[in-house]
Design a protein around this motif. Structure first.
Motif, PDB file in Angstrom:
ATOM      1  N   CYS A  34       0.808  -1.227   0.000  1.00 18.16           N
ATOM      2  CA  CYS A  34       0.000   0.000   0.000  1.00 18.16           C
ATOM      3  C   CYS A  34       0.842   1.277   0.000  1.00 18.16           C
ATOM      4  CB  CYS A  34      -0.975  -0.006   1.171  1.00 18.16           C
ATOM      5  SG  CYS A  34      -0.213  -0.128   2.775  1.00 18.16           S
ATOM      6  N   THR A  35       2.161   1.155   0.170  1.00 22.43           N
ATOM      7  CA  THR A  35       3.002   2.352   0.240  1.00 22.43           C
ATOM      8  C   THR A  35       3.649   2.715  -1.094  1.00 22.43           C
ATOM      9  OG1 THR A  35       4.831   0.982   1.042  1.00 22.43           O
ATOM     10  CG2 THR A  35       3.495   2.097   2.699  1.00 22.43           C
ATOM     11  N   ARG A  36       3.246   2.075  -2.176  1.00 25.25           N
ATOM     12  CA  ARG A  36       3.822   2.337  -3.503  1.00 25.25           C
ATOM     13  C   ARG A  36       3.702   3.802  -3.892  1.00 25.25           C
ATOM     14  NH1 ARG A  36       4.421   3.843  -8.064  1.00 25.25           N
ATOM     15  NH2 ARG A  36       4.594   2.720 -10.012  1.00 25.25           N
ATOM     16  N   ARG A  37       2.597   4.447  -3.519  1.00 27.88           N
ATOM     17  CA  ARG A  37       2.368   5.845  -3.895  1.00 27.88           C
ATOM     18  C   ARG A  37       3.446   6.779  -3.343  1.00 27.88           C
ATOM     19  NH1 ARG A  37       0.546   8.870   0.137  1.00 27.88           N
ATOM     20  NH2 ARG A  37      -0.236   7.840   1.990  1.00 27.88           N
ATOM     21  N   LEU A  38       4.155   6.343  -2.305  1.00 27.68           N
ATOM     22  CA  LEU A  38       5.200   7.180  -1.718  1.00 27.68           C
ATOM     23  C   LEU A  38       6.414   7.342  -2.627  1.00 27.68           C
ATOM     24  CD1 LEU A  38       5.121   5.949   1.992  1.00 27.68           C
ATOM     25  CD2 LEU A  38       4.047   7.981   1.001  1.00 27.68           C
ATOM     26  N   THR A  39       6.496   6.556  -3.689  1.00 31.05           N
ATOM     27  CA  THR A  39       7.600   6.690  -4.632  1.00 31.05           C
ATOM     28  C   THR A  39       7.239   7.589  -5.815  1.00 31.05           C
ATOM     29  OG1 THR A  39       6.991   4.691  -5.859  1.00 31.05           O
ATOM     30  CG2 THR A  39       8.543   4.427  -4.032  1.00 31.05           C
ATOM     31  N   ASN A  40       6.011   8.074  -5.864  1.00 34.12           N
ATOM     32  CA  ASN A  40       5.575   8.950  -6.950  1.00 34.12           C
ATOM     33  C   ASN A  40       5.973  10.394  -6.667  1.00 34.12           C
ATOM     34  OD1 ASN A  40       4.340   6.814  -8.255  1.00 34.12           O
ATOM     35  ND2 ASN A  40       2.358   7.202  -7.300  1.00 34.12           N
ATOM     36  N   ALA A  41       6.469  11.084  -7.684  1.00 37.87           N
ATOM     37  CA  ALA A  41       6.898  12.477  -7.530  1.00 37.87           C
ATOM     38  C   ALA A  41       5.755  13.373  -7.046  1.00 37.87           C
ATOM     39  CB  ALA A  41       7.455  12.996  -8.844  1.00 37.87           C
ATOM     40  N   LYS A  42       4.542  13.131  -7.524  1.00 34.60           N
ATOM     41  CA  LYS A  42       3.399  13.985  -7.161  1.00 34.60           C
ATOM     42  C   LYS A  42       3.060  13.909  -5.670  1.00 34.60           C
ATOM     43  CE  LYS A  42       2.345  15.499 -11.290  1.00 34.60           C
ATOM     44  NZ  LYS A  42       2.666  16.848 -11.660  1.00 34.60           N
ATOM     45  N   THR A  43       3.495  12.849  -5.002  1.00 32.04           N
ATOM     46  CA  THR A  43       3.251  12.713  -3.565  1.00 32.04           C
ATOM     47  C   THR A  43       4.063  13.731  -2.772  1.00 32.04           C
ATOM     48  OG1 THR A  43       2.817  10.366  -3.837  1.00 32.04           O
ATOM     49  CG2 THR A  43       3.351  11.080  -1.609  1.00 32.04           C
ATOM     50  N   TRP A  44       5.156  14.195  -3.351  1.00 32.86           N
ATOM     51  CA  TRP A  44       6.103  15.067  -2.655  1.00 32.86           C
ATOM     52  C   TRP A  44       6.232  16.396  -3.407  1.00 32.86           C
ATOM     53  CZ3 TRP A  44       7.311  12.780   1.799  1.00 32.86           C
ATOM     54  CH2 TRP A  44       7.234  11.395   1.873  1.00 32.86           C
TER      55      TRP A  44
END
Length: 119
Positions: A34-44
């Motif tokens: 479930c933490t895959r989204r943390l590797t997306n640039a848009k998350t940061w």
């Protein structure tokens, strides 16, 4: 085991590997993460690269704690989670990193608005 946060089935991932890389993959087990989204640039929107590095470490930790591998091959392009995975799971590890984590052209691009994730 394939760790995936994309919501694809094992059948879809095997078909994708065959189409894109010409590789016949045997039956696989998908371990949802479930933490895959943390590797997306848009998350940061701020400190994007540091956030993605942190996200890769969290993703690696979640993955190996859910299903410890004998060998981990990280194909995210962000190798920051590999040392953590080796430490937590005691597994052999390799990473496919298709670009340097930080290069001069990436630093030069920070001055252009198109590369600012906060907008």
């Amino acid at each position: 085991v394939i760790y995936s946060g994309d919501g694809l089935s094992a059948k879809e991932l095997v078909a994708h590997a065959r189409e894109r890389f010409g590789v016949a993959v045997p039956d696989v087990t998908i371990q949802p993460v479930c933490t895959r989204r943390l590797t997306n640039a848009k998350t940061w929107p701020v400190a994007t690269m540091a956030g993605q590095a942190l996200g890769a470490m969290i993703l690696a930790m979640e993955s190996v704690l859910r299903t410890p591998p004998d060998v981990l091959v990280d194909t995210t392009g962000l190798a920051f989670g590999v040392p953590l995975a080796k430490l937590l799971a005691g597994c052999a590890a390799a990473a496919y990193v298709h670009y340097p984590a930080v290069s001069q052209d990436m630093l030069d691009a920070l001055d252009r608005p198109a590369f600012n994730n906060s907008k």
